[in-house]
Design an enzyme around this catalytic site. Structure first.
Site, short mmCIF file in Angstrom:
data_model
loop_
_atom_site.label_atom_id
_atom_site.label_comp_id
_atom_site.label_asym_id
_atom_site.label_seq_id
_atom_site.Cartn_x
_atom_site.Cartn_y
_atom_site.Cartn_z
N HIS A 203 -28.49 83.37 -54.73
CA HIS A 203 -29.27 84.22 -55.63
C HIS A 203 -30.46 83.47 -56.23
CE1 HIS A 203 -26.21 87.22 -55.15
NE2 HIS A 203 -25.27 86.41 -55.62
N ALA A 205 -32.07 81.16 -54.86
CA ALA A 205 -33.06 80.92 -53.80
C ALA A 205 -34.13 82.01 -53.78
CB ALA A 205 -32.35 80.84 -52.45
N HIS A 229 -32.63 89.39 -49.50
CA HIS A 229 -33.50 89.27 -50.67
C HIS A 229 -34.46 88.09 -50.52
CE1 HIS A 229 -30.76 91.65 -53.66
NE2 HIS A 229 -31.68 92.42 -53.10
#
Length: 265
Positions: A203, A205, A229
């Site tokens: 997350h 990243a 994402h």
């Protein structure tokens, strides 16, 4: 979530990340009140902002603090967080980061929290998390919290502090979901990360792509896994700053290397 007035179950964490960089790059000190969901699915919870995201950005030169006043759970919301963001001095620039190795694990901390639920819910979460982690050689310290809120909910949040990086892992309760399962989810996510080699959790990243793209110098990091994402955020940044972000790997690739050229606005 809303700034200043109103308040829904919309994510306070996402709104905080939206306003953070413009205010950090503006002169002076900004004080913002955010109302909405402080602990809701599909977004960074308040504790992740405080324990992982903001401390990481501090290494870049971003000075920001958050303080929770009321907890907001889905679907009622109504949480409140106060944020203070110190703008960079006129000649200062965001600094790039090299986060390729975690370094030594220093400590694992965590919390088991709930609002308007019996105390045994957060106690069961705590007991399960401690049992799962200790049986795998991890000895964390967990705090029990009773969060003031007009809604109902529970959370287990764990964070790991290494020499070079911070990582966080969240599991939220919901109707019909046993407290033990909440703790198990957060604990297994932490253990899976510890078994890998990537520096940043999956997350963090994707959340640092934009700040690093606005840094004055280059950055690089590894992460436990390339997520959609991460790939999407890299693509979006490259539409505004062509070629600035490079991700080596496809979705699901472990220990993905990401390089960000930086260059500022």
């Amino acid at each position: 979530a809303q700034v200043a007035k109103g308040g829904s179950a919309g994510s306070v964490g996402l709104v905080a990340q939206t306003v953070l960089l413009p205010l950090a790059l503006a002169p002076g000190t900004s004080e913002v009140t955010l109302r909405g969901g402080t602990h809701v699915p599909w977004s960074p919870v308040y504790d992740y902002l405080k324990r992982v995201y903001l401390p990481t950005l501090k290494w870049m030169g971003v000075e920001a603090k958050v303080q929770i006043v009321k907890w907001g759970w889905y679907p009622v919301g109504g949480g409140e967080v106060k944020a203070t963001i110190q703008g960079l001095p006129s000649e200062a620039r965001l600094e790039g980061l090299a986060l390729l190795q975690r370094g030594e694990l220093l400590r694992v901390r965590g919390l088991s929290a709930s609002s308007n639920l019996p105390k045994h819910v957060r106690e069961r979460q705590e007991g399960t998390a401690l049992g799962v982690l200790r049986s795998n050689g991890v000895n964390p310290r967990l705090d029990l919290l009773d969060g003031p809120s007009k809604g109902t909910g529970s959370v287990v949040f764990l964070w790991a502090e290494f020499e070079n990086v911070l990582a966080g892992f969240t599991a939220l309760g919901e109707r019909g979901k046993p407290a033990e399962r909440v703790a198990e989810e957060a604990s297994r996510a932490l253990l899976a990360y510890l078994q890998g080699d990537g520096a940043l959790d999956r997350h963090l990243a994707d959340q640092v792509i934009l700040p690093l793209a606005l840094a004055a110098g280059p950055s690089s990091f590894t992460t436990e896994s390339a997520t959609q994402h991460l790939l999407t955020n890299a693509w979006v940044v490259n539409q505004f700053f062509p070629g600035r972000v490079r991700v080596e790997g496809v979705e699901g690739t472990p220990v993905t290397l990401c390089t960000v050229a930086g260059g500022g606005l």
